[in-house]
Design a protein around this motif. Structure first.
Motif, short mmCIF file in Angstrom:
data_model
loop_
_atom_site.label_atom_id
_atom_site.label_comp_id
_atom_site.label_asym_id
_atom_site.label_seq_id
_atom_site.Cartn_x
_atom_site.Cartn_y
_atom_site.Cartn_z
N TRP A 237 -24.14 -101.44 64.47
CA TRP A 237 -24.77 -100.11 64.39
C TRP A 237 -24.66 -99.55 62.97
CZ3 TRP A 237 -27.69 -96.53 66.81
CH2 TRP A 237 -27.59 -95.20 66.40
N PHE A 238 -23.47 -99.58 62.40
CA PHE A 238 -23.29 -99.01 61.07
C PHE A 238 -23.99 -99.85 60.00
CE2 PHE A 238 -19.21 -97.29 62.99
CZ PHE A 238 -19.75 -96.03 63.20
N ALA A 239 -24.23 -101.13 60.27
CA ALA A 239 -24.90 -101.99 59.29
C ALA A 239 -26.42 -101.89 59.37
CB ALA A 239 -24.48 -103.44 59.50
N ASP A 240 -26.95 -101.23 60.38
CA ASP A 240 -28.39 -101.16 60.56
C ASP A 240 -29.01 -100.26 59.48
OD1 ASP A 240 -30.62 -101.72 62.77
OD2 ASP A 240 -30.90 -99.69 62.00
N ARG A 241 -30.07 -100.75 58.85
CA ARG A 241 -30.68 -100.00 57.75
C ARG A 241 -31.33 -98.71 58.24
NH1 ARG A 241 -33.63 -104.56 53.90
NH2 ARG A 241 -31.71 -105.69 53.31
N ASP A 242 -31.95 -98.75 59.42
CA ASP A 242 -32.58 -97.53 59.93
C ASP A 242 -31.54 -96.45 60.19
OD1 ASP A 242 -35.04 -98.73 59.81
OD2 ASP A 242 -35.03 -99.35 61.92
N VAL A 243 -30.39 -96.85 60.71
CA VAL A 243 -29.32 -95.88 60.96
C VAL A 243 -28.84 -95.29 59.65
CG1 VAL A 243 -26.98 -95.59 61.83
CG2 VAL A 243 -28.61 -97.00 63.10
N GLN A 244 -28.59 -96.13 58.67
CA GLN A 244 -28.12 -95.63 57.38
C GLN A 244 -29.15 -94.71 56.73
OE1 GLN A 244 -26.79 -98.75 54.81
NE2 GLN A 244 -25.44 -99.68 56.34
N ALA A 245 -30.41 -95.11 56.78
CA ALA A 245 -31.45 -94.29 56.15
C ALA A 245 -31.54 -92.92 56.81
CB ALA A 245 -32.80 -95.01 56.23
N TYR A 246 -31.46 -92.89 58.15
CA TYR A 246 -31.56 -91.60 58.85
C TYR A 246 -30.39 -90.69 58.48
CZ TYR A 246 -31.73 -88.18 62.62
OH TYR A 246 -31.77 -87.01 63.33
N VAL A 247 -29.19 -91.24 58.52
CA VAL A 247 -28.01 -90.41 58.25
C VAL A 247 -28.04 -89.89 56.83
CG1 VAL A 247 -25.50 -90.42 58.12
CG2 VAL A 247 -26.65 -91.57 60.01
N GLU A 248 -28.41 -90.75 55.89
CA GLU A 248 -28.46 -90.31 54.50
C GLU A 248 -29.54 -89.25 54.31
OE1 GLU A 248 -28.92 -93.92 52.37
OE2 GLU A 248 -26.93 -94.68 52.96
N GLN A 249 -30.65 -89.39 55.00
CA GLN A 249 -31.70 -88.38 54.91
C GLN A 249 -31.21 -87.04 55.45
OE1 GLN A 249 -34.98 -88.41 57.77
NE2 GLN A 249 -36.41 -88.44 56.04
N PRO B 47 -35.12 -77.90 57.20
CA PRO B 47 -34.70 -79.30 57.38
C PRO B 47 -35.85 -80.26 57.58
CG PRO B 47 -34.25 -78.00 59.35
CD PRO B 47 -34.65 -77.03 58.28
N GLU B 48 -37.03 -79.77 58.00
CA GLU B 48 -38.11 -80.71 58.25
C GLU B 48 -38.81 -81.13 56.96
OE1 GLU B 48 -39.62 -76.50 59.06
OE2 GLU B 48 -37.91 -77.75 59.57
N GLU B 49 -38.48 -80.50 55.83
CA GLU B 49 -39.13 -80.88 54.58
C GLU B 49 -38.64 -82.26 54.17
OE1 GLU B 49 -40.07 -76.77 52.27
OE2 GLU B 49 -38.04 -77.52 52.19
N ASP B 50 -39.54 -83.14 53.84
CA ASP B 50 -39.19 -84.51 53.53
C ASP B 50 -38.75 -84.64 52.09
OD1 ASP B 50 -40.14 -87.48 52.68
OD2 ASP B 50 -39.55 -87.37 54.79
N GLU B 51 -37.90 -85.61 51.83
CA GLU B 51 -37.39 -85.79 50.48
C GLU B 51 -38.51 -86.14 49.50
OE1 GLU B 51 -36.08 -90.42 51.25
OE2 GLU B 51 -34.59 -88.89 50.96
N ASP B 52 -39.63 -86.66 50.00
CA ASP B 52 -40.72 -86.99 49.09
C ASP B 52 -41.32 -85.76 48.44
OD1 ASP B 52 -40.34 -89.60 49.74
OD2 ASP B 52 -41.93 -89.64 51.28
N ASP B 53 -41.06 -84.56 49.00
CA ASP B 53 -41.57 -83.33 48.41
C ASP B 53 -40.75 -82.92 47.19
OD1 ASP B 53 -43.44 -83.25 50.39
OD2 ASP B 53 -42.22 -81.99 51.71
N TRP B 54 -39.72 -83.67 46.84
CA TRP B 54 -38.83 -83.27 45.76
C TRP B 54 -38.71 -84.41 44.74
CZ3 TRP B 54 -36.77 -78.39 45.56
CH2 TRP B 54 -37.00 -77.62 46.70
N PRO B 55 -39.80 -84.70 44.02
CA PRO B 55 -39.74 -85.83 43.06
C PRO B 55 -38.79 -85.56 41.90
CG PRO B 55 -41.79 -84.61 42.80
CD PRO B 55 -41.13 -84.06 44.02
N ASP B 56 -38.58 -84.29 41.56
CA ASP B 56 -37.72 -83.98 40.41
C ASP B 56 -36.34 -83.55 40.85
OD1 ASP B 56 -39.86 -84.48 38.76
OD2 ASP B 56 -40.61 -82.41 38.95
N LEU B 57 -35.93 -83.96 42.03
CA LEU B 57 -34.64 -83.50 42.56
C LEU B 57 -33.49 -83.95 41.66
CD1 LEU B 57 -33.16 -82.08 44.85
CD2 LEU B 57 -33.08 -84.26 46.07
N ALA B 58 -33.57 -85.18 41.16
CA ALA B 58 -32.45 -85.69 40.34
C ALA B 58 -32.30 -84.87 39.06
CB ALA B 58 -32.69 -87.15 39.98
N LEU B 59 -33.42 -84.34 38.51
CA LEU B 59 -33.33 -83.54 37.30
C LEU B 59 -32.76 -82.17 37.57
CD1 LEU B 59 -36.78 -84.46 35.70
CD2 LEU B 59 -34.53 -85.42 35.17
N GLY B 60 -33.12 -81.59 38.69
CA GLY B 60 -32.65 -80.24 38.99
C GLY B 60 -31.31 -80.20 39.70
#
Length: 710
Positions: A377-389, A453-466
């Protein structure tokens, strides 16, 4: 009119019956006329038909010719032709003939013919005696046919016959008493129909949907899962029925059903819906379902479900909140058990979560066959991606400080919290809505505006800069996954699944979780779940388990206990009996000596003697307490117990600095006697294989637990 029956069956005699017996049987049938209310005309027609059959069968010449006809019909049937014996009767004796057909056990045929007789153009005159007799006969035949189908376990066929009979009698406005009986019979069939329809193949969607509708009808009639409105189906019968039904339902079907019942106010349904979501989410690697399960259970506001919530949070990668909830809700016995699973607190929570999944969550679904593999379970990529999101979304809505920023923030700066600490424990938490807390002066890295919370990370291309702290957060996530996978892979490589100290003393809106445990299906593997951790590895349920079921030999070392002809035991390697055992890395011989000393001490205590070594030097308190309790119980009954066991083979299978497992083969027997020395019960000598677990407490090694080897 033709009756599908021959003279022998009509009269109720066998083909080998002689003429005198035929006449005696005739007289008995005439003397025992039906008394359900048929008119004299119908009873007279019945008597005439019986006499005709008796006359033919008691006359040798006519009987010989008739038997020849039956033989010819039978030969035609063997050739593939349809050849059924039938009797021609006058239409004036129709009802009498159908009554005899019913008496001969052909209820379905009698019902079909009576139904046709009541339909146009054969329908009798309204209010006539023929109409009354046919309606009465149809009701009786309908009930008889339904009972025949029920005996054959064809419950849906029985229900269809009853429904047809009810419609017929209601249309005619006849036989109110018969209609009432058919109604009662149809209601009594409801649970069996549900079982019949839901047990069909998943491809039979129409039948299964009808079964689901009938199940909801049954639950509504009861007043809900917790209801008692159905006196004909009390909880003592409903719970085993529902336990069986759940095994035929898919996970999604259970989610849909329980969610609807929860909306109607059933706390038990809310709990079951959360379990179904957890099971499907874990099996299908869909963490969003686990998130929904957590939200449903936490939002219910029920007390005592913290250990379950802790498991759900753990599977969502939220370590600190999970551990906090587990500590908050676990009773002392559960906390003690968890502490014994390893040095790290996470080990106990992972072990508890694994057994919770295996015994309480994953069983009971038609479409789920999954192992509680936490590492996978913890090694599953979908699980990791969801939790990190989800972590990134929570981080946007709350201030985040790296350790360095917190150290230099000054006296008035709030304490450092990682994104894990922002996990809402309850829906009432301000963070549960996904909105950030108001920014405070001096908070480095705080976002100026709250994010949904429903805003997707793709809406924040400059997140690393800010957001200069993003790299630090990624490091935290990587460390967390490493920690979870280490616990799952190393600490649970050989999970102690023989004990599940589930904290079930919980009340769900007046319905104990014990109600859920009663409704759950019996696990395919292992024993029923004990309410508290079972010391000595035995299962504490209402019935005392057999030694074979528990794998817990109540034995002591006894040389020479092998059975005649048995293979010679593996000789024990010489080892010092320096106990307690305090060496950092004990050898196999030293561990074997510790086990033999425990078995000998245990047998001595049960026999009422003083052991060579105190039990506390050899095993943990749970095992010691169990032996002392057993000794006191024997003494209170005036009984004595003699147990013997011989270690024939000892092999270490896994070893860490704090935990060692060994596979052990024993020769075991026991005997229990009353105060007069009379034998009460005994276990014949035989071979057993157990897994023993040794744990290091401080500087001393103790026997921690054991189970029957798989």
């Amino acid at each position: 009119m033709e009756l599908p029956i021959d003279h022998f069956r009509l009269l109720g005699v066998s083909p080998a019956t002689d003429g005198q017996t035929v006449l005696r049987t005739l007289q008995q049938r005439l003397d025992r006329a039906p008394d359900q209310g048929f008119t004299h005309e119908t009873l007279q027609a019945r008597a005439d038909l019986l006499r005709n059959s008796a006359d033919l069968l008691s006359d040798d010449r006519h009987r010989t010719a008739y038997e020849a006809e039956l033989t010819a019909l039978s030969a035609e049937g063997e050739g593939g032709q349809s050849a059924i014996p039938a009797l021609e009767i006058p239409n004036s004796k129709e009802v009498g003939g159908l009554l005899l057909l019913l008496e001969a056990g052909q209820a379905q045929e009698a019902f079909e013919k009576a139904s046709r007789g009541l339909q146009p153009p054969q329908a009798p005159a309204l209010g006539s005696s023929r109409e009354a007799d046919l309606a009465l006969l149809a009701g009786l035949a309908c009930q008889g046919a339904a009972e025949d189908y029920r005996q054959q376990r064809r419950y849906e066929a029985a229900a269809r016959v009853l429904q047809q009979g009810l419609q017929l009698l209601q249309r005619m406005g006849q036989q109110p008493e018969q209609r009432r009986r058919l109604d009662l019979a149809l209601e009594a069939l409801l649970p069996y129909r549900v079982l019949d329809l839901l047990s069909r193949d998943l491809s039979a969607s129409l039948e299964r949907n009808e079964g689901l509708q009938l199940l909801e009808q049954l639950v509504r009639r009861r007043g809900g899962l917790e209801g008692e409105s159905d006196a004909a189906f009390p909880a003592s019968e409903f719970q085993p029925f529902f336990k069986q039904i759940r095994q035929f339902l898919t996970a999604q079907e259970q989610v849909d059903l329980f969610s609807r019942w929860a909306e109607a106010g059933s706390p038990l349904a809310d709990f079951l819906a959360s379990i179904a979501l957890t099971a499907s989410g874990f099996a299908q690697r869909k963490p969003e379902r686990l998130q929904a399960a957590y939200g449903r259970l936490a939002g219910s506001g029920q007390a005592g479900v913290e250990p379950f919530l802790a498991c759900q949070l753990l599977l969502l990668g939220q370590i600190e909140p999970a551990q906090a909830l587990f500590e908050q809700g676990a009773d002392p016995a559960l906390r003690q058990w968890a502490n014994e699973q390893g040095e790290e607190p996470l080990a106990g929570l992972c072990a508890y979560c694994r057994d919770w999944l295996e015994r309480e969550v994953l069983p009971g679904f038609r479409d789920i066959e999954a192992d509680p593999d936490l590492e996978a379970w913890f090694a599953d990529r979908d699980v990791q991606a969801y939790v990190e999101q989800q972590d990134r979304k929570r981080a946007r809505s709350a201030p985040l400080h790296p350790p360095e920023a917190a150290a230099g923030a000054g006296a008035g700066t709030p304490s450092t919290q990682s994104s894990l600490d922002a996990m809402p424990l309850w829906p009432g938490d301000p963070l549960a809505s996904g909105l950030a807390a108001p920014s405070q002066p001096g908070q480095s890295g705080a976002l100026s505006e709250p994010l949904q919370p429903e805003e997707d990370e793709d809406d924040w291309p400059d997140l690393a800069l800010g957001w200069p702290n993003l790299h630090w957060q990624d490091l935290q996530l990587a460390e967390r996954w490493a920690q979870l996978r280490t616990s799952a892979a190393e600490l649970l490589a050989q999970p102690p699944s023989w004990v599940l100290p589930l904290a079930v003393a919980v009340t769900l809106g007046g319905v104990g979780v014990g109600g859920w445990l009663a409704l759950r299906p019996k696990p395919e593997r292992g024993q029923p779940i004990p309410v508290l951790p079972a010391p000595d590895g035995t299962v504490q349920t209402g019935a005392k388990p057999s030694p074979a079921a528990t794998g817990a030999p109540k034995a002591a070392a006894s040389p020479g206990a092998g059975a005649p002809g048995a293979p010679a035991p593996t000789p024990a390697p010489p080892a010092p009996r320096n106990l307690p055992l305090t060496v950092a890395k004990p050898s196999s011989a030293q561990l074997r000596s510790l086990l033999e000393a425990w078995l000998a001490a245990k047998a001595a205590v049960l026999a009422g003697a003083t052991p060579e070594h105190p039990l506390e030097q050899l095993a943990r308190s749970a095992l010691v307490g169990n032996v002392e309790s057993q000794r006191r119980e024997n003494a209170s009954r005036g009984e004595s117990e003699t147990v013997t066991a011989e270690v024939r083979d000892f092999s270490v299978t896994s070893q860490t600095p704090q935990r060692i497992e060994a596979e052990v083969t024993l020769r075991y027997s026991d005997a229990r006697k009353d105060a007069n020395g009379k034998l009460i019960a005994s276990t014949p000598e035989g071979e057993r294989r157990n897994t023993y677990v040794f744990a290091r407490d401080g500087q001393t090694w103790h026997l921690a637990a054991f189970r029957a080897s798989r």
